[in-house]
Design a protein around this motif. Structure first.
Motif, PDB file in Angstrom:
ATOM      1  N   ARG A 147       0.820  -1.219   0.000  1.00 10.65           N
ATOM      2  CA  ARG A 147       0.000   0.000   0.000  1.00 10.65           C
ATOM      3  C   ARG A 147       0.850   1.264   0.000  1.00 10.65           C
ATOM      4  NH1 ARG A 147      -5.872  -0.433   2.499  1.00 10.65           N
ATOM      5  NH2 ARG A 147      -6.375  -2.552   1.813  1.00 10.65           N
TER       6      ARG A 147
ATOM      7  N   SER B 279       0.661   4.084  -2.781  1.00 12.82           N
ATOM      8  CA  SER B 279       0.335   5.431  -2.307  1.00 12.82           C
ATOM      9  C   SER B 279       1.326   6.451  -2.869  1.00 12.82           C
ATOM     10  CB  SER B 279       0.361   5.467  -0.777  1.00 12.82           C
ATOM     11  OG  SER B 279       0.083   6.776  -0.317  1.00 12.82           O
TER      12      SER B 279
ATOM     13  N   LEU C  29       0.481   6.935  -6.627  1.00 10.33           N
ATOM     14  CA  LEU C  29      -0.662   7.821  -6.850  1.00 10.33           C
ATOM     15  C   LEU C  29      -0.312   9.275  -6.531  1.00 10.33           C
ATOM     16  CD1 LEU C  29      -3.615   5.650  -5.438  1.00 10.33           C
ATOM     17  CD2 LEU C  29      -2.897   5.959  -7.823  1.00 10.33           C
ATOM     18  N   LYS C  30       0.556   9.471  -5.544  1.00  5.66           N
ATOM     19  CA  LYS C  30       1.011  10.818  -5.229  1.00  5.66           C
ATOM     20  C   LYS C  30       1.833  11.389  -6.389  1.00  5.66           C
ATOM     21  CE  LYS C  30       3.620  13.497  -1.817  1.00  5.66           C
ATOM     22  NZ  LYS C  30       4.444  13.434  -0.565  1.00  5.66           N
TER      23      LYS C  30
ATOM     24  N   VAL D 149      -2.686  12.613  -7.888  1.00  3.56           N
ATOM     25  CA  VAL D 149      -4.059  12.291  -7.501  1.00  3.56           C
ATOM     26  C   VAL D 149      -4.407  13.099  -6.250  1.00  3.56           C
ATOM     27  CG1 VAL D 149      -5.589  10.451  -6.696  1.00  3.56           C
ATOM     28  CG2 VAL D 149      -3.893   9.984  -8.490  1.00  3.56           C
TER      29      VAL D 149
ATOM     30  N   GLU E 140      -5.490  14.275  -2.642  1.00  7.82           N
ATOM     31  CA  GLU E 140      -5.316  13.544  -1.385  1.00  7.82           C
ATOM     32  C   GLU E 140      -6.621  12.912  -0.907  1.00  7.82           C
ATOM     33  OE1 GLU E 140      -2.837  12.654   0.733  1.00  7.82           O
ATOM     34  OE2 GLU E 140      -1.467  13.253  -0.879  1.00  7.82           O
TER      35      GLU E 140
ATOM     36  N   LYS F   3      -7.328   9.801  -2.829  1.00  6.96           N
ATOM     37  CA  LYS F   3      -6.398   8.734  -2.460  1.00  6.96           C
ATOM     38  C   LYS F   3      -6.787   8.109  -1.114  1.00  6.96           C
ATOM     39  CE  LYS F   3      -2.190   9.795  -1.317  1.00  6.96           C
ATOM     40  NZ  LYS F   3      -0.794  10.278  -1.337  1.00  6.96           N
ATOM     41  N   GLU F   4      -7.112   8.956  -0.147  1.00  8.73           N
ATOM     42  CA  GLU F   4      -7.489   8.452   1.187  1.00  8.73           C
ATOM     43  C   GLU F   4      -8.749   7.593   1.106  1.00  8.73           C
ATOM     44  OE1 GLU F   4      -7.847  11.735   3.814  1.00  8.73           O
ATOM     45  OE2 GLU F   4      -5.727  12.306   3.679  1.00  8.73           O
TER      46      GLU F   4
ATOM     47  N   PHE G 218      -9.849   5.975  -1.476  1.00  9.90           N
ATOM     48  CA  PHE G 218      -9.568   4.744  -2.208  1.00  9.90           C
ATOM     49  C   PHE G 218      -8.986   3.680  -1.291  1.00  9.90           C
ATOM     50  CE2 PHE G 218      -6.295   2.245  -4.511  1.00  9.90           C
ATOM     51  CZ  PHE G 218      -7.138   1.454  -5.283  1.00  9.90           C
TER      52      PHE G 218
ATOM     53  N   LEU H 181      -9.385   0.625  -9.583  1.00 10.05           N
ATOM     54  CA  LEU H 181      -9.769   2.041  -9.625  1.00 10.05           C
ATOM     55  C   LEU H 181     -11.156   2.202 -10.229  1.00 10.05           C
ATOM     56  CD1 LEU H 181      -6.399   3.687 -10.794  1.00 10.05           C
ATOM     57  CD2 LEU H 181      -7.355   3.656  -8.491  1.00 10.05           C
TER      58      LEU H 181
ATOM     59  N   TYR I 256     -14.233  11.129  -8.651  1.00 14.51           N
ATOM     60  CA  TYR I 256     -13.513   9.959  -8.121  1.00 14.51           C
ATOM     61  C   TYR I 256     -12.851   9.136  -9.236  1.00 14.51           C
ATOM     62  CZ  TYR I 256     -15.854  11.126  -3.771  1.00 14.51           C
ATOM     63  OH  TYR I 256     -16.281  11.788  -2.655  1.00 14.51           O
TER      64      TYR I 256
ATOM     65  N   ILE J 207      -9.873   8.321 -10.450  1.00 13.97           N
ATOM     66  CA  ILE J 207      -8.435   8.335 -10.197  1.00 13.97           C
ATOM     67  C   ILE J 207      -7.664   7.937 -11.448  1.00 13.97           C
ATOM     68  CG2 ILE J 207      -6.589   7.290  -8.815  1.00 13.97           C
ATOM     69  CD1 ILE J 207      -8.526   7.068  -6.519  1.00 13.97           C
TER      70      ILE J 207
END
Length: 549
Positions: free
Chosen positions: A58, A62, A65-66, A70, A72, A75-76, A78, A97, A115, A117
């Motif tokens: 993860r 993470s 995606l950063k 994407v 925040e 992302k949180e 998801f 996704l 949403y 992503i």
């Protein structure tokens, strides 16, 4: 520098070098040399996408995606939605996704970006690189080595779109490539990797300019070398040697026998002739008798020859100057300045003698004869015959090349000549204006002007001198010597291109140039000289060319 963890030992190394892609989701293969506590990269890295990320799963995604920018909150949500036992991989990321977006918005609102992503992932460079690695793993393995300067740009060109999945009644979608360039590149890497070593072939097949892998880069890709037929491999070696000779020796061509000698360790003489024929048939080189040219250098030389031929074929523009008298005046003025300095120094020394306590006993006394010699002027000034010849040729010939060692006076005599001509031009203009004002007969003078225009244009060209040099430093020195404007050759080219882009409403800044002077000619590339000559011959009134070097 980046920190690289070795797969087997898990030991970490700090590597210094160029890494276009950075992230824990990449596996990198690179050669490095240890110097102190660090490792310095030799060449360029190959990349392989990690599709089986189990450790810190993860956290790695993470970070990914950063990197894809994407938001925040997306992302949180998801990772909150993702089941704890679920393992992400780049192969199932798009599906996860998609499921997340449906869970948040419902199928009826799938056409919105809410949403979504995936939208952020696949439009980012990090996402495009992953998408290319999944679809064309060969490109990530070999392209960073073969085309390091173009690798980033080629990935950034990637285009994609969503299309309904085949044989599926639902409205589920998948990401599909719409990039023909990368598809064709992958085919070349698979079947004909040698093509990447020739920019003209790459331009013909992919419409990409200046993309060309070196032979040294191919030597780092052993798997590709195995696929190459001997003919193409030998052609790459021969082509690389031709480029090397032209680059290092400043040549625009090489003799075919010399080329054969240079590569004799790599191939037989028979293979050399076969490779040369192959290169010629592919329009990669140009052959004239026993000479082998690179096409762009051949074209530049042809353009220079055409421009010079045009200047030589036009009627010669004679500059009316008494060369010996001009050089005598120039040298005499320099001697006068030197003598004034000597007289000043002599008076200072005499003054010191009078005030010195040692002057009474005659120490440090300068004899009267020496004083006279220092304060007197030379009865006759000697003129350098080579300078006279050079100046006479400038005045009479449309094209003049003056060569000599540094400090021998090349720039000085040219500056002296054209300073004199510009001064004479100003004096004639001033005298004509005064005479016209005194007579107050404008109509008669208009008739006189018309009469002048009808005369031979070869003898009535307006003197408009353009001093140029290849570098800014050489230009400023030329400006100081001549007291006239001087420009770099690149400024001339840029000025012309800017004028063309502005719609050509006003005349071009250098459209009235009649004399081009190129200082430090040995430092000018044939390509730049050909561009400047072609521009001035076609869009100015160039009648004389003077090259110093």
């Amino acid at each position: 520098s980046v920190v690289i963890q070795e797969d087997n030992s898990k030991k970490e190394y700090e590597a210094v070098g160029r890494f276009p892609l950075v992230g824990p989701w990449w596996r990198v293969n690179v050669k490095a040399k240890k110097m102190g506590s660090k490792y310095f990269v030799q060449g360029y890295p190959s990349y392989f996408l990690r599709t089986d990320i189990e450790e810190n799963n993860r956290q790695v995604f993470s970070l990914f995606l950063k990197e894809c920018a994407v938001p925040e909150d997306f992302k949180e949500k998801f990772f909150t939605w993702l089941p704890a036992e679920s393992m992400l991989s780049f192969r199932n990321l798009e599906e996860k996704l998609k499921q997340f977006q449906v869970s948040q918005t419902g199928k009826k609102q799938r056409d919105t970006k809410a949403y979504d992503i995936s939208y952020y992932v696949w439009k980012s460079f990090a996402g495009k690189a992953v998408l290319v690695a999944l679809t064309f793993p060969r490109i990530l393995e070999f392209l960073p080595i073969l085309l390091p300067r173009h690798f980033y740009g080629l990935l950034d060109m990637v285009s994609w779109q969503r299309q309904p999945e085949e044989n599926n009644d639902t409205d589920d979608e998948e990401v599909r490539f719409q990039d023909k360039v990368l598809t064709k590149l992958d085919e070349i890497l698979k079947n004909d990797p040698w093509k990447l070593g020739f920019s003209r072939i790459i331009y013909r097949e992919l419409n990409l300019s200046y993309c060309e892998a070196t032979w040294a880069a191919f030597c780092q890709c052993e798997h590709l070398l195995w696929k190459m037929p001997d003919l193409q491999k030998n052609a790459l070696i021969l082509y690389d040697q031709l480029k090397k000779q032209c680059r290092e020796m400043g040549h625009t061509y090489e003799d075919q026998d010399e080329l054969a000698r240079f590569v004799s360790k790599d191939m037989s003489i028979e293979h050399v002739w076969q490779s040369l024929e192959f290169l010629k048939d592919q329009n990669i080189v140009i052959k004239e008798k026993k000479l082998v040219f690179l096409p762009h250098l051949y074209k530049s030389e042809k353009d220079i020859a055409t421009c010079i031929g045009g200047l030589l074929s036009n009627c010669s523009w004679q500059l009316d100057v008494d060369v010996r008298k001009l050089l005598n005046v120039s040298v005499a003025s320099e001697e006068t300045v030197d003598n004034k300095m000597n007289v000043t120094q002599a008076h200072e020394m005499e003054h010191l003698e009078e005030n010195s306590p040692d002057s009474h006993n005659g120490e440090n006394h300068i004899p009267e004869k020496e004083m006279k010699a220092m304060s007197g002027t030379q009865s006759k000034v000697e003129v350098d015959l080579d300078q006279v010849t050079a100046m006479e040729k400038i005045c009479s010939n449309p094209v003049t090349i003056i060569s000599g060692k540094g400090g021998c006076g090349k720039s000085t005599i040219v500056s002296c000549l054209f300073r004199h001509l510009k001064q004479m031009e100003k004096e004639v203009e001033a005298a004509s204006k005064d005479f016209e004002d005194d007579l107050d007969a404008s109509e008669e003078w208009n008739t006189f002007d018309h009469h002048l225009e009808s005369e031979d244009t070869c003898t009535n060209k307006i003197l408009n001198v353009l001093f140029t040099a290849p570098t800014g430093r050489a230009t400023s020195l030329l400006r100081e010597k001549s007291n006239l404007p001087a420009y770099t050759l690149h400024q001339i080219i840029y000025s012309f291109k800017s004028w063309r882009q502005t719609g050509q409403v006003q005349p071009w800044k250098f459209s009235s140039v009649t004399v081009l002077i190129v200082d430090e000619g040995s430092l000018v590339s044939v390509h730049i000289l050909s561009l400047v000559l072609k521009i001035l011959c076609e869009h100015a009134q160039l009648a004389k060319l003077i090259i110093l070097g």
